[in-house]
Design a protein around this motif. Structure first.
Motif: not given
Length: 668
Positions: A594, A598, A604, A610, A618, A626, A633, A637-638, A649
């Motif tokens: 993340m 991010d 999120k 991404l 992802l 999702d 995400l 969820e990640l 990932v």
């Protein structure tokens, strides 16, 4: 390369003004017979981004404007300055504002909308050395520079018609020398300039001790420096170059901004030391009276800077060809220890510094069934090597545990440089004496911005990554790492109450000198904080080390790729060597992906964030991941995606992306 040589030649020519007695201020005085050259300099702007004058040598003109916080004349001239920028900014003219007044701060600038709202970099001249050399004695004074020879083509008020005439001529490619007009802004004082100590600088008492403490370690026989600085004659001979590298803050290669953080050791010059060196050189670098303290000594760099190691381990020799791209090597070297020991320092002895880009390390030790088990995340390794750095020092009362019969897993990166060579590095380990142990374990955690994407040609491209801190932490040091497009970087802590504090600022990152920065006092970072690393990247033609400014650049292992990485050197509050908290490292590692992707830091991931290999995988599975179909995400969820399959990932487990606890590429 030709452009770099031209820039260096002009820089030295500009530096010679200091020795010849000429200066920009003399040449630009009212009714001056002709324009004079301006020497190169680099200063940090309001965002702690370094701005170097001679990088702008492809401009038609450069406009400098003096500033003092709160000046009424500057406020009145701001619309005219904004109009000048609007008219000429797209025609090959760069604009810079310089604040040389003592006591002015970024907070004062932020409270002055006339300056802060211009969209022009405001450079802070902490030591007033640039303001002195330019003769900036009043706010709102404008200088128009001709980058062809860095002469002052005009100086005067912002609203002068002569300023526009000068810019029109230079933009059209014509020579211009419209003289000078008096400026009307608030006076800028230089209270220290008239102090007797600057005219009474002694080589023997003042200059030689600075050179010995800050320069000789590299500039001596056997040292890393390209020339020796072990006598007055040598220092005098290189004085123009010394002034230039000091004014551009390229040397000493300790890079933090002096207004952010306190470091130990601090390998840079203090403000007084910097002013002493520059004023002495500008005064002609006089020998003065007294013996030469440097010439009386015999200097030679020892092979091991920390003394003879307790254990010396040889890496396998590597034959590196003259050209090509070498994949990372991953040798494993047995420690040979029959009992566990606490490490206090390590050092790499490199036989060919040109070819070895870096070494990183992790440890493994025998488990109950004899199988070698890798260390827990952030356990520390035994140090690393990077450009300009070979020593790893562990802070006082801290150590890294090296188990009995441990193997040292290394990652090495070699970069050919035009001729074949054989590199045979050695690793020296320095332990606490037997029977002694530190109080605390030393931990190092890496944070990687694997999604960075740097557009072709962009000079100041921003990127960031972060780490969320799950438990109370004490931060002892920080290291930032990028490749040749890294321009500037900073590290900030966003505390649980929302306020943010900058703890490290490096306005001019230098790939060839990668430092660890250890704090004089550790910083308490409470649980729920976020440690943020911000970068600007220079993918433009102005970056003379840029392999290909026409190419979009992503995260990658080779030097021609780019990296965003920073390393936190820390321990958890309450832990000791007898009671470690490796489980807290595992909590922190859960948020690594993340923090890597991010970009807007909202906790999120949206599809546009991404980027990179992990991000693209992802993105390909976004609809399935999702679960609540909100278009993002979130952390849960990640986490589910990572449980579903690490390859989703993390397509390639490299040392650059792992949380194996390797010490960083750059080492102190």
């Amino acid at each position: 390369m030709a452009k770099s040589m031209k820039m260096a030649a002009v820089a030295v020519a500009g530096a010679l003004l200091g020795l010849s007695g000429g200066s920009a201020s003399q040449g630009a005085a009212l009714n001056a017979p002709g324009p004079q050259r301006v020497g190169d300099f680099q200063l940090p702007d309001q965002h702690f981004i370094g701005r170097r004058l001679y990088k702008m040598d492809d401009d038609k003109a450069v406009v400098l404007v003096a500033y003092a916080a709160g000046d009424a004349q500057f406020r009145a001239d701001a619309p005219a300055l904004s109009a000048l920028k609007a008219a000429y900014g797209s025609q090959g003219v760069d604009f810079l504002v310089i604040d040389p007044r003592l006591g002015d701060t970024r907070a004062k600038l932020a409270a002055d909308p006339a300056a802060a709202g211009l969209g022009i970099p405001v450079l802070f001249d902490y030591e007033q050395l640039v303001g002195e050399s330019l003769g900036l004695t009043r706010s709102a004074e404008l200088l128009v520079l001709n980058p062809k020879d860095w002469s002052i083509a005009f100086r005067g008020p912002v609203g002068s018609a002569a300023a526009r005439k000068t810019l029109d001529a230079l933009v059209a490619g014509h020579p211009a020398a419209l003289g000078a007009e008096p400026a009307r802004g608030e006076a800028i004082a230089y209270p220290q300039k008239g102090e007797a100590r600057w005219s009474e600088i002694s080589y023997a008492k003042d200059i030689a001790p600075i050179v010995q403490s800050k320069c000789v370690v590299c500039h001596q026989p056997g040292g890393q420096g390209p020339m020796q600085l072990t006598s007055y004659q040598q220092i005098k001979g290189f004085a123009p170059m010394i002034r230039e590298v000091l004014q551009t803050h390229r040397m000493p290669p300790f890079q933090p901004d002096v207004t952010v953080g306190h470091w130990a050791p601090n390998e840079g010059l203090s403000s007084d030391q910097l002013k002493t060196m520059v004023h002495w050189i500008e005064g002609g670098a006089p020998r003065g009276s007294g013996e030469d303290p440097l010439a009386k000594q015999s200097f030679h760099a020892p092979p091991w800077k920390l003394g003879t190691p307790d254990v010396v381990l040889a890496l396998p020799p590597v034959n590196v060809p003259a050209t090509g791209v070498l994949p990372y090597q991953n040798p494993v070297v047995a420690s040979g220890l029959t009992e566990g020991r606490w490490l206090r320092a390590s050092e790499f002895l490199v036989t060919d510094k040109k070819v070895l880009h870096h070494v990183t390390t992790t440890l493994s030790s025998p488990g109950e069934n004899g199988t070698m088990i890798r260390q827990e995340a952030a356990a520390g390794g035994v140090g690393g090597q990077g450009p300009g750095r070979v020593i790893n020092l562990v802070p006082k009362d801290m150590g890294v545990w090296v188990p009995a019969n441990a193997d040292i897993h290394m990652q090495t990166h070699y970069t050919p440089y035009g001729k074949p060579t054989t590199e045979a590095t050695k690793l020296g380990l320095y332990f606490y004496p037997k029977g002694q142990e530190p109080k605390y374990p030393m931990r190092t955690y890496g944070v990687y911005g694997t999604g960075i994407t740097i557009p072709a040609g962009e000079e100041y491209h921003p990127e960031l990554s972060y780490a969320d801190i799950p438990k109370d932490m004490l931060v002892y040091g920080l290291t930032a790492h990028a490749h040749v497009r890294g321009g500037s970087t900073s590290v900030s802590i966003r505390y649980p109450d929302g306020h943010e504090e900058m703890v490290l600022a490096v306005p001019r990152y230098d790939f060839n000198w990668q430092c660890e920065f250890y704090l004089e006092k550790p910083i308490m970072v409470p649980a729920g904080s976020r440690i943020i690393n911000r970068w600007t990247y220079d993918n433009s033609t102005r970056n003379h080390g840029n392999p290909d400014p026409k190419k979009n650049i992503a995260f990658g292992e080779q030097t021609t790729d780019e990296m965003l990485a920073f390393f936190i050197h820390y321990r958890w509050v309450g832990e000791t060597v007898a009671k470690p908290h490796g489980d807290y490292d595992q909590l922190m590692a859960r948020g690594q992906l993340m923090g890597a992707l991010d970009a807007n830091m909202d906790g999120k991931l949206e599809p546009s964030e991404l980027r990179g290999q992990s991000g693209q995988r992802l993105l390909a599975a976004f609809a399935k991941l999702d679960k609540n179909h909100d278009g993002f995400l979130d952390a849960d969820e990640l986490a589910a995606a990572m449980v579903r399959g690490p390859n989703l990932v993390r397509p390639k487990q490299t040392a650059s992306e792992s949380t194996s606890g390797a010490r960083p590429v750059a080492s102190n």
